[in-house]
Design a protein around this motif. Structure first.
Motif, short mmCIF file in Angstrom:
data_model
loop_
_atom_site.label_atom_id
_atom_site.label_comp_id
_atom_site.label_asym_id
_atom_site.label_seq_id
_atom_site.Cartn_x
_atom_site.Cartn_y
_atom_site.Cartn_z
N ASP A 60 -2.75 -19.83 -18.26
CA ASP A 60 -3.39 -19.64 -19.56
C ASP A 60 -3.74 -20.98 -20.19
O ASP A 60 -4.81 -21.14 -20.79
N ASN A 61 -2.87 -21.97 -20.02
CA ASN A 61 -3.10 -23.30 -20.55
C ASN A 61 -4.38 -23.91 -19.98
O ASN A 61 -5.13 -24.61 -20.67
N GLY A 62 -4.64 -23.62 -18.71
CA GLY A 62 -5.84 -24.14 -18.07
C GLY A 62 -7.04 -23.21 -18.17
O GLY A 62 -8.08 -23.47 -17.56
N ARG A 63 -6.88 -22.10 -18.91
CA ARG A 63 -7.93 -21.10 -19.10
C ARG A 63 -8.33 -20.44 -17.78
O ARG A 63 -9.49 -20.05 -17.58
N HIS A 64 -7.37 -20.29 -16.89
CA HIS A 64 -7.58 -19.57 -15.63
C HIS A 64 -7.08 -18.13 -15.87
O HIS A 64 -6.00 -17.73 -15.44
N PHE A 65 -7.91 -17.38 -16.59
CA PHE A 65 -7.45 -16.11 -17.13
C PHE A 65 -7.20 -15.05 -16.07
O PHE A 65 -6.33 -14.19 -16.24
N ASP A 66 -7.96 -15.09 -14.97
CA ASP A 66 -7.73 -14.11 -13.91
C ASP A 66 -6.35 -14.32 -13.28
O ASP A 66 -5.63 -13.37 -12.99
N LEU A 67 -5.97 -15.58 -13.10
CA LEU A 67 -4.67 -15.89 -12.50
C LEU A 67 -3.54 -15.64 -13.50
O LEU A 67 -2.45 -15.20 -13.13
N ALA A 68 -3.80 -15.88 -14.78
CA ALA A 68 -2.81 -15.59 -15.82
C ALA A 68 -2.53 -14.09 -15.86
O ALA A 68 -1.37 -13.67 -16.00
N GLU A 69 -3.57 -13.29 -15.73
CA GLU A 69 -3.40 -11.83 -15.75
C GLU A 69 -2.50 -11.38 -14.60
O GLU A 69 -1.58 -10.58 -14.80
N LYS A 70 -2.74 -11.90 -13.41
CA LYS A 70 -1.91 -11.54 -12.26
C LYS A 70 -0.45 -11.92 -12.48
O LYS A 70 0.47 -11.16 -12.15
N ALA A 71 -0.23 -13.11 -13.02
CA ALA A 71 1.13 -13.59 -13.26
C ALA A 71 1.84 -12.75 -14.33
O ALA A 71 3.05 -12.50 -14.23
N LEU A 72 1.11 -12.33 -15.34
CA LEU A 72 1.70 -11.49 -16.39
C LEU A 72 2.06 -10.11 -15.85
O LEU A 72 3.13 -9.57 -16.17
N LEU A 73 1.19 -9.55 -15.02
CA LEU A 73 1.50 -8.25 -14.41
C LEU A 73 2.71 -8.36 -13.48
O LEU A 73 3.55 -7.45 -13.43
N GLU A 74 2.80 -9.48 -12.78
CA GLU A 74 3.96 -9.73 -11.92
C GLU A 74 5.23 -9.85 -12.77
O GLU A 74 6.31 -9.39 -12.37
N THR A 75 5.11 -10.45 -13.95
CA THR A 75 6.25 -10.58 -14.85
C THR A 75 6.77 -9.21 -15.28
O THR A 75 7.98 -8.96 -15.27
N LEU A 76 5.86 -8.31 -15.65
CA LEU A 76 6.26 -6.95 -16.03
C LEU A 76 6.97 -6.25 -14.87
O LEU A 76 7.98 -5.55 -15.08
N LYS A 77 6.47 -6.47 -13.68
CA LYS A 77 7.08 -5.87 -12.48
C LYS A 77 8.49 -6.42 -12.26
O LYS A 77 9.44 -5.67 -12.00
N ARG A 78 8.63 -7.74 -12.37
CA ARG A 78 9.92 -8.38 -12.11
C ARG A 78 10.97 -8.02 -13.16
O ARG A 78 12.16 -8.04 -12.88
N MET A 79 10.53 -7.74 -14.37
CA MET A 79 11.49 -7.43 -15.44
C MET A 79 12.27 -6.14 -15.14
O MET A 79 13.32 -5.89 -15.74
N PHE B 179 0.22 -8.24 -25.22
CA PHE B 179 -0.71 -8.97 -26.10
C PHE B 179 -1.41 -10.07 -25.31
O PHE B 179 -2.63 -10.25 -25.42
N ASN B 180 -0.64 -10.82 -24.50
CA ASN B 180 -1.24 -11.89 -23.70
C ASN B 180 -2.19 -11.31 -22.65
O ASN B 180 -3.22 -11.91 -22.35
N LEU B 181 -1.85 -10.15 -22.11
CA LEU B 181 -2.76 -9.50 -21.16
C LEU B 181 -4.08 -9.13 -21.82
O LEU B 181 -5.15 -9.23 -21.20
N SER B 182 -4.01 -8.72 -23.07
CA SER B 182 -5.24 -8.33 -23.78
C SER B 182 -6.17 -9.51 -24.00
O SER B 182 -7.37 -9.33 -24.22
N ARG B 183 -5.62 -10.73 -23.91
CA ARG B 183 -6.43 -11.94 -24.12
C ARG B 183 -7.07 -12.43 -22.83
O ARG B 183 -7.95 -13.29 -22.87
#
Length: 237
Positions: A197-216, A232-236
């Protein structure tokens, strides 16, 4: 196209370059620039498709080589990143920061594997100095690698510091060591999402966030956070 890109109208600029490619399908500058436009729009994986295509047409284009090296690092394709980093060094062996990239990239699997690259970095740096901030940090990292006292979470923390310095490619490589060893730890994938997200690589950020939900939901995971924040971060993205 260039005017639109300079005014940050990246979608319209992409349309222009895509139109150009209908007439000039092998125009490497247009293909490469279209890849850059996709990066600017947060579509990193799509951008790589264009850089790969440009490289197949002209394997000597240094801009294409540099972009492939950096994007490969973000995509965690570290072998490909290493290959293209070495290619860009062939084009300009006097750039100490190129060796810094190579050393950090090598740390994704086992930090000790970066020792020879840090040694080379300082050899080049002695003749063609890098920015002092980075050379000072390189010495700290090299000493930590040699000392061997850092564990994967220490390197992860260093990766988090790289996010603050706005170099997500370094953050990803440093975090990957912990990610490989603890594929159930949601804090790691959440850290990677922050880097992307810091680098504005939003497609990769989305994958990592979905992985986070899975790992939780994993029984070994100890990281907890408000899932509403993740959504909220996924919506962005």
């Amino acid at each position: 196209g260039a005017d639109l890109a300079n005014s940050r109208r990246y979608k319209l600029a992409s349309d222009v370059y895509e139109t150009l490619l209908k007439t000039f399908p092998r125009a490497v500058p247009a293909i490469s620039t279209l890849g850059v436009m996709y990066i600017k729009r947060g579509h990193t994986e799509k951008a790589m498709e264009y850089f790969d295509k440009a490289y197949r047409i002209d394997s000597s284009d240094i801009i294409v080589i540099v972009n492939i090296a950096e994007i490969s690092m973000l995509l965690t394709d570290f072998k490909k990143a290493e290959k293209f980093m070495k290619l860009k060094i062939k084009h300009n062996p006097k750039k100490a920061d190129f060796y810094f990239d190579l050393a950090i990239n090598a740390m994704h699997e086992e930090p000790k594997k970066s020792e020879s690259y840090w040694k080379k970095y300082f050899e080049v740096n002695a003749k063609y100095p890098d920015h002092k901030f980075w050379s000072d940090n390189a010495k700290i990292i090299q000493n930590a690698v040699i000392d061997g006292k850092y564990d994967e979470y220490d390197w992860f923390d260093l990766g988090a510091q790289m996010i603050d310095k706005r170099v997500p490619k370094y953050a990803v490589a440093l975090m990957e060591n912990a990610n490989n060893k603890h594929p159930y730890d949601a804090s790691i994938s959440y850290g990677l999402a922050h880097a992307y997200d810091n680098g504005r690589h939003f497609d990769l950020a989305e994958k990592a966030l979905l992985e986070t939900l899975k790992r939780m939901k994993h029984p070994k995971n100890k990281f907890k956070t408000d899932t509403n924040e993740i959504y909220f971060n996924l919506s962005r993205c």
